[in-house]
Design a protein around this motif. Structure first.
Motif, PDB file in Angstrom:
ATOM      1  N   ASN A  28       0.824  -1.209   0.000  1.00 12.01           N
ATOM      2  CA  ASN A  28       0.000   0.000   0.000  1.00 12.01           C
ATOM      3  C   ASN A  28       0.856   1.256   0.000  1.00 12.01           C
ATOM      4  O   ASN A  28       0.508   2.248  -0.644  1.00 12.01           O
ATOM      5  N   LEU A  29       1.963   1.211   0.696  1.00 10.54           N
ATOM      6  CA  LEU A  29       2.911   2.326   0.698  1.00 10.54           C
ATOM      7  C   LEU A  29       3.413   2.577  -0.727  1.00 10.54           C
ATOM      8  O   LEU A  29       3.413   3.719  -1.205  1.00 10.54           O
ATOM      9  N   ALA A  30       3.821   1.517  -1.414  1.00 10.57           N
ATOM     10  CA  ALA A  30       4.328   1.636  -2.787  1.00 10.57           C
ATOM     11  C   ALA A  30       3.258   2.189  -3.725  1.00 10.57           C
ATOM     12  O   ALA A  30       3.532   3.073  -4.545  1.00 10.57           O
ATOM     13  N   ILE A  31       2.041   1.696  -3.594  1.00 13.92           N
ATOM     14  CA  ILE A  31       0.945   2.187  -4.444  1.00 13.92           C
ATOM     15  C   ILE A  31       0.692   3.662  -4.171  1.00 13.92           C
ATOM     16  O   ILE A  31       0.561   4.462  -5.105  1.00 13.92           O
ATOM     17  N   ASN A  32       0.617   4.043  -2.907  1.00 16.16           N
ATOM     18  CA  ASN A  32       0.350   5.442  -2.560  1.00 16.16           C
ATOM     19  C   ASN A  32       1.419   6.384  -3.100  1.00 16.16           C
ATOM     20  O   ASN A  32       1.110   7.493  -3.556  1.00 16.16           O
ATOM     21  N   ILE A  33       2.665   5.973  -3.053  1.00 22.25           N
ATOM     22  CA  ILE A  33       3.750   6.808  -3.578  1.00 22.25           C
ATOM     23  C   ILE A  33       3.684   6.860  -5.099  1.00 22.25           C
ATOM     24  O   ILE A  33       3.777   7.933  -5.707  1.00 22.25           O
ATOM     25  N   ALA A  34       3.502   5.720  -5.737  1.00 15.51           N
ATOM     26  CA  ALA A  34       3.445   5.665  -7.205  1.00 15.51           C
ATOM     27  C   ALA A  34       2.270   6.474  -7.747  1.00 15.51           C
ATOM     28  O   ALA A  34       2.379   7.102  -8.810  1.00 15.51           O
ATOM     29  N   GLU A  35       1.152   6.505  -7.027  1.00 22.76           N
ATOM     30  CA  GLU A  35      -0.019   7.276  -7.466  1.00 22.76           C
ATOM     31  C   GLU A  35       0.257   8.776  -7.489  1.00 22.76           C
ATOM     32  O   GLU A  35      -0.471   9.534  -8.130  1.00 22.76           O
ATOM     33  N   GLN A  36       1.311   9.204  -6.808  1.00 19.96           N
ATOM     34  CA  GLN A  36       1.701  10.616  -6.816  1.00 19.96           C
ATOM     35  C   GLN A  36       2.693  10.901  -7.948  1.00 19.96           C
ATOM     36  O   GLN A  36       3.331  11.951  -7.967  1.00 19.96           O
ATOM     37  N   SER A  37       2.828   9.939  -8.858  1.00 15.38           N
ATOM     38  CA  SER A  37       3.767  10.035  -9.998  1.00 15.38           C
ATOM     39  C   SER A  37       5.216  10.104  -9.535  1.00 15.38           C
ATOM     40  O   SER A  37       6.051  10.743 -10.169  1.00 15.38           O
TER      41      SER A  37
END
Length: 161
Positions: free
Chosen positions: A66-75
């Motif tokens: 979830n951490l990785a997804i949240n960061i990646a969603e911020q480009s």
């Protein structure tokens, strides 16, 4: 040794960051959307290695995914190296997490129409993140230090769309 201009640029960048934190009440690092974590760590920071450790079955993998997804969603380009999850397991965990559909429901094949819609949307989101190099996955990894270093170096050189 950095030139005088580079030293001044570092100072200016630092002061700009301090000003942004003070005036815009932004985090020092990248927000994770785990608010208590961000409060303690001030977000994630460039060039820092974050180690997540806990006893068995405490949710470490779920938290990190979830951490990785949240960061990646911020480009923000994100590299996720998993030593224990296969490609299928990693993909399943990511899809389940993004779709907010219990992985056991998926594995048992007890999906409702609403679940299929959520999974389809999660697939699209995950596809976009990986195609644009914001989320880079290395599943089932058993790299030695040299290969790990090369993987990280290649990741750092790869431009995000």
């Amino acid at each position: 040794m950095p030139s005088k201009e580079n030293k001044n640029e570092f100072l200016e960048n630092y002061l700009n960051k301090v000003e942004n934190v003070c005036t815009k009440k932004t985090l020092w690092g990248y927000p994770t959307n785990f608010y208590e974590y961000d409060e303690i760590t001030h977000g994630l920071h460039n060039s820092e290695l974050t180690v997540v450790a806990a006893r068995h079955s405490m949710g470490k993998t779920s938290f990190v995914l979830n951490l990785a997804i949240n960061i990646a969603e911020q480009s923000i380009p994100t590299l996720l190296i998993s030593y224990d999850l296969s490609e299928e397991a990693l993909t399943g965990r990511l899809i389940s997490s993004i779709a907010e559909v219990n992985s056991n429901v998926i594995k048992e094949g007890n999906l409702r129409e609403k679940d299929w819609e959520k999974i389809s949307a999660a697939y699209e989101k995950l596809s976009n993140l990986t195609e644009n190099n914001f989320l880079n996955l290395v599943p089932g990894c058993c790299l030695n230090y040299k290969d790990l270093f090369e993987t990280i170096k290649t990741f750092k050189r790869t431009p995000s769309s």
